[in-house]
Design an enzyme around this catalytic site. Structure first.
Site, PDB file in Angstrom:
ATOM      1  N   LYS A  78     -10.704 -23.764  26.502  1.00 19.09           N
ATOM      2  CA  LYS A  78     -10.215 -22.545  27.166  1.00 19.09           C
ATOM      3  C   LYS A  78     -11.420 -21.837  27.816  1.00 19.09           C
ATOM      4  O   LYS A  78     -11.869 -22.264  28.870  1.00 19.09           O
ATOM      5  CB  LYS A  78      -9.458 -21.663  26.161  1.00 19.09           C
ATOM      6  CG  LYS A  78      -8.243 -22.389  25.536  1.00 19.09           C
ATOM      7  CD  LYS A  78      -7.336 -21.459  24.794  1.00 19.09           C
ATOM      8  CE  LYS A  78      -6.331 -22.167  23.897  1.00 19.09           C
ATOM      9  NZ  LYS A  78      -5.400 -23.075  24.565  1.00 19.09           N
TER      10      LYS A  78
ATOM     11  N   HIS B  51      -8.340 -17.904  21.440  1.00 22.05           N
ATOM     12  CA  HIS B  51      -8.166 -16.885  22.484  1.00 22.05           C
ATOM     13  C   HIS B  51      -9.134 -15.725  22.281  1.00 22.05           C
ATOM     14  O   HIS B  51      -8.813 -14.570  22.581  1.00 22.05           O
ATOM     15  CB  HIS B  51      -6.713 -16.405  22.518  1.00 22.05           C
ATOM     16  CG  HIS B  51      -5.773 -17.511  22.902  1.00 22.05           C
ATOM     17  ND1 HIS B  51      -5.561 -17.880  24.215  1.00 22.05           N
ATOM     18  CD2 HIS B  51      -5.056 -18.375  22.147  1.00 22.05           C
ATOM     19  CE1 HIS B  51      -4.720 -18.901  24.247  1.00 22.05           C
ATOM     20  NE2 HIS B  51      -4.407 -19.220  23.003  1.00 22.05           N
TER      21      HIS B  51
ATOM     22  N   SER C 219      -1.637 -15.629  21.001  1.00 23.47           N
ATOM     23  CA  SER C 219      -1.549 -15.967  22.424  1.00 23.47           C
ATOM     24  C   SER C 219      -0.264 -15.508  23.095  1.00 23.47           C
ATOM     25  O   SER C 219      -0.209 -15.408  24.307  1.00 23.47           O
ATOM     26  CB  SER C 219      -1.705 -17.468  22.604  1.00 23.47           C
ATOM     27  OG  SER C 219      -0.667 -18.136  21.930  1.00 23.47           O
TER      28      SER C 219
HETATM   29  N1  PLP Z   1      -4.988 -22.658  18.405  1.00 19.86           N
HETATM   30  C1  PLP Z   1      -4.501 -21.773  19.299  1.00 19.86           C
HETATM   31  C2  PLP Z   1      -4.332 -20.344  18.897  1.00 19.86           C
HETATM   32  C3  PLP Z   1      -4.174 -22.198  20.614  1.00 19.86           C
HETATM   33  O1  PLP Z   1      -3.685 -21.330  21.508  1.00 19.86           O
HETATM   34  C4  PLP Z   1      -4.366 -23.554  20.945  1.00 19.86           C
HETATM   35  C5  PLP Z   1      -4.021 -24.073  22.293  1.00 19.86           C
HETATM   36  O2  PLP Z   1      -3.096 -23.700  22.938  1.00 19.86           O
HETATM   37  C6  PLP Z   1      -4.869 -24.426  19.975  1.00 19.86           C
HETATM   38  C7  PLP Z   1      -5.172 -23.940  18.716  1.00 19.86           C
HETATM   39  C8  PLP Z   1      -5.122 -25.873  20.297  1.00 19.86           C
HETATM   40  O3  PLP Z   1      -6.286 -25.952  21.057  1.00 19.86           O
HETATM   41  P1  PLP Z   1      -6.657 -27.315  21.821  1.00 19.86           P
HETATM   42  O4  PLP Z   1      -6.080 -27.208  23.180  1.00 19.86           O
HETATM   43  O5  PLP Z   1      -8.146 -27.369  21.801  1.00 19.86           O
HETATM   44  O6  PLP Z   1      -6.050 -28.405  21.023  1.00 19.86           O
END
Ligand code: PLP
Length: 421
Positions: free
Chosen positions: A267, A236, A208
Site C-alpha cells: 500500500k 492502513h 479500512s
Molecule cells: N490487513 C489489512 C487491514 C488490509 O487492508 C489488507 C489488504 O487489503 C491486508 C491485511 C492484506 O494485505 P496484502 O495485500 O499485503 O496481503
C-alpha cells in the site's frame, strides 16, 4: 516441438485452446458454479474489475478509452507506486539479483537484499527484528497458529480484516470477539480470558472500511491491567500515521506497549506486494521455524524488495510526503463536510462518504466515473446493511485541483440523486 505446438494452436483445438472437462462430476461442478455465480449476481454483490491501461497514480487511463481519469480508490497513500526512484530501485534489483529465487527462504531463497529489508523494517518501527512474507495476508495467516496454543487466548475486534479472521481461524487458541472498538466489551472478554496462559489482543490499527483508528492507548492500558499482549495490523497506517509516519502506535504514543506489528509493502510503501511481522527477536526466530506461509511459499522477488526498500529510505529521509497527504486529506474532508456530506472516520486518508442506500452508492459511483472521477461504492456484505458508502482515498500525489474536482463532482452528483441539497 515448439513449432508443432504453435501450428496446432493456429489450427484451433490445439495446446492453447481451453478444454472443457467431461464426465458426471465435471457436469455437476459446472451446474453448482453456475448457480452460485447467479446467486451472487442476483444479490447485487457481483464485483467487476475495471481494467487500467497505465501505471498506478493519481491520473489513470482505463482500457478501452477513459484517459485522464482522476483516481481516488487506490491505497497509494504516499504516491510511491510510480515514484521514479522506487521504479529505478526495482529495475536495479531486478538486474543485479534476477527475476526471482525459485525457492523458499530457508532452502535457497534468502539474498542480502531480503536481510537488508528486514533490518530496515525493524529499524523503521523501532523493533528488534522483522520477517518478510509474500503478503500481509500471509503474515496474518502465519502468526496466530505459530504463536498460540490451546492453552492461550486471542481477543479480536469484530471488524478486523478478513486476513486476521482467517489467521485466527487457523490457530487452536481460545477465541474471543469483542465489539468494534468497545473497551467495556474488551475488558469483559479479558476478564473471562484470565483462565488462559497467554492473552493476545488483535486489532487493525486503522480500519479500512470506516477510516477509524483503534483506541490503542485504552487497549494497551487494558492489556497491561489484564496481562495481555497487543498485536496490530498496520496496513492502513504504516508510512503516514504519526509524526514520522511510523503508524498508529506512534500517533497514539504507545510504541513501547504494542508487542507485534504486521503490515504490508503493498500500500503506502511502494505498492508492489509483500508483508511482514516486526517485533521481539525471539518471536521472529520462532516464525522463521514455524510460520507456514513463510516456510512453504516463495521468497519475495528482488524487484519487489527493491521497491519497498527505496520507499522506506524516502520515508526515513523526510516526512514531507506524509505531511502533504495529511494536508490534502484535510482539504477533502472539510470541503465535503461544507457541501453537506457525512464523512466517516477522522483525519484518515480513507474518507468514506456515507450514503446509506446501496443503490444510491452504486449509481453515484457510476456517475462520478462519467465525470472522470474513479471511486467505488461499497455495500452489504462488505459493510453492514444500511451503511452503504463511496470510499474515497486521498494520496500525497493528488493536486489541490484534483481534490477540488472530486468535491465538485460529488456535489453535482449528490444533488442530482438527492443525497445533498
Ligand atoms: N490487513 C489489512 C487491514 C488490509 O487492508 C489488507 C489488504 O487489503 C491486508 C491485511 C492484506 O494485505 P496484502 O495485500 O499485503 O496481503
Amino acid at each position: 516441438m515448439w513449432r508443432v505446438a504453435a501450428v496446432r494452436t493456429l489450427r484451433g483445438g490445439g495446446a492453447g485452446a481451453p478444454r472443457a472437462a467431461s464426465g458426471a462430476a465435471a457436469a455437476q461442478l459446472r451446474r453448482r458454479l453456475e448457480s452460485e455465480l447467479e446467486d451472487i449476481r442476483g444479490a447485487g454483490t457481483w464485483k467487476s474489475e475495471r481494467v487500467i491501461a497505465s501505471r498506478q497514480g493519481p491520473h489513470l487511463r482505463l482500457a478501452g478509452g477513459g484517459a485522464g481519469i482522476i483516481n481516488f480508490c487506490a491505497n497509494n497513500y504516499l504516491g510511491l507506486s510510480s515514484h521514479p526512484e522506487v521504479i529505478r530501485a526495482a529495475v536495479e534489483a531486478l538486474e543485479k539479483f534476477g527475476a526471482g529465487l525459485s525457492s523458499v527462504r530457508f532452502i535457497c531463497g534468502t539474498q542480502s537484499i531480503h536481510k537488508d529489508l528486514e533490518e530496515k523494517i525493524a529499524r523503521f518501527h523501532q523493533r528488534e527484528d522483522a520477517i518478510l512474507y509474500a503478503s500481509c495476508f500471509d503474515a496474518n495467516a502465519g502468526i496466530f497458529e505459530a504463536l498460540l496454543t490451546p492453552e492461550d487466548a486471542v481477543l479480536s475486534d469484530e471488524l478486523n480484516h478478513a486476513s486476521i479472521i482467517d489467521g485466527i481461524r487457523l490457530c487452536k487458541a481460545n477465541k474471543y470477539r469483542y465489539k468494534h472498538m468497545d473497551m467495556q466489551d474488551l475488558e469483559a472478554k479479558l476478564k473471562e480470558a484470565q483462565k488462559h496462559r497467554l492473552r493476545l489482543v488483535a486489532t487493525d490499527g486503522a480500519f479500512s472500511m470506516d477510516g477509524d483508528i483503534a483506541p490503542l492507548r485504552e487497549i494497551c492500558q487494558l492489556a497491561q491491567k489484564y496481562d495481555a499482549l497487543v498485536f496490530i495490523d498496520e496496513c492502513h497506517a504504516t508510512g503516514f500515521l504519526g509524526p514520522s509516519g511510523r503508524g498508529t502506535d506512534e500517533l497514539l504514543g504507545v510504541m513501547d506497549k504494542v508487542t507485534i506489528i504486521n503490515s504490508t509493502l503493498g500500500k503506502a510503501l511502494g505498492g508492489a506486494a509483500g508483508g511482514y511481522t516486526t517485533g521481539p527477536k525471539l518471536l521472529i526466530d520462532l516464525l522463521r521455524q514455524r510460520s507456514r506461509p513463510y516456510l512453504f511459499s516463495n521468497s519475495l522477488p528482488p524487484a519487489v524488495v527493491g521497491c519497498a526498500s527505496k520507499a522506506l529510505d524516502l520515508l526515513m529521509e523526510s516526512n514531507a510526503i506524509a505531511q502533504s497527504m495529511a494536508a490534502k486529506t484535510q482539504r477533502f474532508r472539510s470541503k465535503m463536510a461544507a457541501a453537506g456530506f457525512t464523512i466517516s472516520g477522522k483525519d484518515h486518508p480513507i474518507c468514506p462518504v456515507m450514503l446509506g442506500d446501496a443503490r444510491l452508492a452504486s449509481v453515484m459511483a457510476e456517475d462520478m466515473l462519467n465525470r472522470g472521477i474513479y471511486v467505488i461504492g461499497f455495500s452489504y456484505p462488505v459493510v453492514p446493511k444500511g451503511k452503504a458508502r463511496i470510499r474515497v482515498q486521498i494520496s500525497a500525489v493528488h493536486s489541490d485541483e484534483d481534490i477540488d474536482c472530486c468535491v465538485e463532482a460529488f456535489t453535482e452528483v449528490g444533488r442530482k440523486h438527492g443525497a445533498v441539497l
